[in-house]
Design a protein around this motif. Structure first.
Motif, short mmCIF file in Angstrom:
data_model
loop_
_atom_site.label_atom_id
_atom_site.label_comp_id
_atom_site.label_asym_id
_atom_site.label_seq_id
_atom_site.Cartn_x
_atom_site.Cartn_y
_atom_site.Cartn_z
N LEU A 143 0.82 -1.22 0.00
CA LEU A 143 0.00 0.00 0.00
C LEU A 143 0.85 1.26 0.00
O LEU A 143 1.91 1.31 0.63
CB LEU A 143 -0.93 -0.01 1.22
N TRP A 182 0.70 2.01 6.26
CA TRP A 182 1.75 1.13 5.72
C TRP A 182 2.71 1.91 4.81
O TRP A 182 3.93 1.90 5.01
CB TRP A 182 1.05 0.02 4.94
N GLN A 197 1.27 -10.11 -4.35
CA GLN A 197 1.86 -9.87 -3.03
C GLN A 197 2.43 -11.12 -2.35
O GLN A 197 3.34 -11.02 -1.54
CB GLN A 197 0.83 -9.17 -2.12
N SER A 256 3.80 -7.41 5.05
CA SER A 256 2.90 -8.03 6.03
C SER A 256 3.30 -9.48 6.27
O SER A 256 3.64 -10.20 5.33
CB SER A 256 1.46 -7.98 5.52
N ILE A 267 1.35 -11.77 6.70
CA ILE A 267 0.43 -12.64 5.94
C ILE A 267 1.02 -12.95 4.56
O ILE A 267 1.04 -14.09 4.12
CB ILE A 267 -0.95 -11.97 5.76
N ASN A 268 1.51 -11.91 3.90
CA ASN A 268 1.99 -12.10 2.53
C ASN A 268 3.26 -12.94 2.46
O ASN A 268 3.55 -13.54 1.42
CB ASN A 268 2.23 -10.73 1.86
N ASN A 317 0.04 -3.50 10.28
CA ASN A 317 -1.08 -3.22 9.40
C ASN A 317 -2.30 -3.01 10.31
O ASN A 317 -2.83 -1.93 10.36
CB ASN A 317 -1.26 -4.37 8.40
N ARG A 361 -7.81 -6.93 11.68
CA ARG A 361 -8.54 -7.11 10.43
C ARG A 361 -10.02 -7.35 10.72
O ARG A 361 -10.40 -8.40 11.21
CB ARG A 361 -7.91 -8.26 9.64
N ARG A 401 -13.45 -12.26 0.08
CA ARG A 401 -12.08 -12.21 -0.46
C ARG A 401 -11.08 -12.36 0.68
O ARG A 401 -11.18 -11.66 1.69
CB ARG A 401 -11.86 -10.88 -1.18
N VAL A 415 -6.64 -13.06 1.52
CA VAL A 415 -5.29 -13.02 0.96
C VAL A 415 -4.87 -14.45 0.60
O VAL A 415 -5.41 -15.42 1.14
CB VAL A 415 -4.31 -12.43 2.00
N TRP A 467 -4.81 -7.92 -3.44
CA TRP A 467 -5.49 -6.68 -3.08
C TRP A 467 -5.84 -5.88 -4.33
O TRP A 467 -6.89 -5.26 -4.42
CB TRP A 467 -4.61 -5.87 -2.12
N GLU A 516 -11.79 -8.78 4.70
CA GLU A 516 -11.32 -8.44 6.04
C GLU A 516 -10.03 -7.66 5.90
O GLU A 516 -9.12 -8.06 5.19
CB GLU A 516 -11.15 -9.70 6.91
N ASN A 517 -9.98 -6.50 6.53
CA ASN A 517 -8.81 -5.64 6.49
C ASN A 517 -8.91 -4.62 7.62
O ASN A 517 -10.01 -4.38 8.13
CB ASN A 517 -8.72 -4.91 5.14
N ILE A 533 -7.43 0.84 6.39
CA ILE A 533 -7.49 0.51 4.95
C ILE A 533 -8.90 0.75 4.43
O ILE A 533 -9.10 1.31 3.35
CB ILE A 533 -7.03 -0.94 4.70
N ASP A 553 -2.23 -8.25 11.51
CA ASP A 553 -0.94 -8.54 10.87
C ASP A 553 0.07 -7.44 11.15
O ASP A 553 -0.13 -6.28 10.79
CB ASP A 553 -1.06 -8.83 9.37
O1 X2X Z 1 -4.17 -7.74 0.82
C1 X2X Z 1 -4.50 -7.33 1.94
O2 X2X Z 1 -5.58 -7.62 2.46
C2 X2X Z 1 -3.52 -6.46 2.70
C3 X2X Z 1 -3.38 -5.16 1.96
O3 X2X Z 1 -4.00 -6.21 3.98
C4 X2X Z 1 -2.22 -7.20 2.77
O4 X2X Z 1 -1.34 -7.00 1.99
C5 X2X Z 1 -2.07 -8.24 3.82
#
Ligand code: X2X
Length: 345
Positions: free
Chosen positions: A40, A46, A80, A98, A100-101, A153, A156, A177, A179, A200, A216-217, A221, A243
């Motif tokens: 982002l 971020w 990502q 993140s 997560i990624n 981040n 979420r 949706r 990740v 994303w 979820e975010n 965001i 995250d």
């Molecule tokens: O893709 C997402 O949801 C984001 C922007 O939060 C991450 O890169 C983990």
């Protein structure tokens, strides 16, 4: 005799090569520009964190280290979940990424995605600043990047275009949706939803067209991406996962910098991480959580779960937690649980 001489010769040659390669690393001229990858940009906490890091480094190295931001993970065409591999390979010089990624490549990072592990900000801080954070950095260091600092981040929260969600039953068959990390598929499947993996970049048009119902975010965001304008009119505050972000540099790039410059880049990452975390939590840690009022003022329905309602989500996702514990590492998860139980609130 002859073979012995050959061996001696080989050893000498290898030693010379070794000396040469380490000298070469120190003598490698600095690049005119280093590429920092981010999902982002600077409209989000971020990206702001990345910008602060780059600015501090530039200022404190008097321009010797010049960093350009590549938001939208544009160095890897928006994919990502490939960011960590690209970092290791040197396609990317540095990143704020993140957990997560990067978790498809570094299984331990899935810890932070365990549903309902971290009940509050104090729990996140206890993990990242304690033994768990230390072990994660040691793991990352072994996998080819130099980890420098933590950012965030955020928590979420669940949003969707269809209805207020108070129970797992309300989530039933909603297309959510997530990740591209398998743990998220497991969590939303356990809740009876219909999860779909998407970057994303691809997610936003999918909300707009209605191809996807929810996501979820973090709320930072939600507001910066204006998700209320793509149909996301319901938010459930469930705080199931948060995250952290990690500031890292590719190992080879790192080795080309003088120890003094390395120290500057490290301290700048720590300073930027602290500032970024404060930005990410803004409106959520002050009394009354002013960000929630701002979001409600956008015409969004904000659902605050009762403790009993929340417990139903915890219970439904517990099998996923237990399934992933051995993959992440039983000892690491146990350490995390103990650290959280002992945290100062
Ligand atoms: O893709 C997402 O949801 C984001 C922007 O939060 C991450 O890169 C983990």
């Amino acid at each position: 005799m002859k073979s012995r001489r050959t061996l001696v010769g080989l050893v000498a040659a290898a030693a010379a090569l070794g000396a040469f390669s380490s000298a070469a690393a120190a003598d490698t001229p600095y690049k005119s520009e280093y590429r920092m990858s981010l999902v982002l940009g600077t409209a989000f906490p971020w990206g702001k964190g990345g910008q602060i890091w780059a600015d501090l480094v530039k200022e404190r190295t008097k321009g010797r280290i010049n960093i350009k931001l590549y938001p939208g993970v544009s160095l890897i065409q928006g994919d990502q979940t490939r960011e960590f591999s690209a970092l290791r390979q040197g396609v990317i010089d540095m990143a704020v990424g993140s957990t997560i990624n990067w978790s498809p490549q570094v299984r331990q990072l899935n810890l932070f995605s365990l549903p309902f592990l971290m009940p509050d900000y104090a729990a996140i801080d206890a993990l990242t600043h304690g033994e768990v954070g230390k072990q994660m950095f040691a793991t990352l260091d072994k996998t080819g990047v130099v980890p420098l600092a933590w950012g965030e981040n955020g928590y979420r929260e669940l949003t969707n275009s269809k209805r207020p969600v108070h129970t797992p039953a309300d989530l039933r068959r909603l297309k959510i949706r997530v990740v591209g990390s398998p743990l998220f598929l497991d969590t939303f499947t356990a809740l009876g939803a219909n999860p779909t993996q998407m970057s994303w970049t691809d997610a936003q048009p999918a909300f707009a067209s209605g191809a996807v119902d929810g996501q979820e975010n973090p709320l930072s965001i939600f507001t910066a991406a204006k998700l209320q304008n793509v149909g996301q009119k319901n938010i459930t505050l469930w705080g199931y996962v948060a995250d952290p972000l990690i500031f890292v540099v590719n190992k080879e790039v790192w080795s080309t910098w003088t120890p003094a410059d390395q120290a500057v880049v490290r301290q700048a990452a720590i300073d930027a991480g602290k500032q970024e975390i404060a930005i990410a939590r803004k409106g959520l840690i002050e009394p009354g959580q002013p960000l929630l009022k701002d979001i409600a003022a956008l015409g969004v329905n904000v659902v605050q779960l009762t403790p009993q309602e929340r417990e139903a989500f915890v219970k439904a996702t517990r099998p996923v937690y237990n399934k992933w514990k051995p993959t992440i590492g039983v000892d690491l998860v146990n350490t995390a649980e103990k650290t959280i139980a002992a945290r100062k609130k």
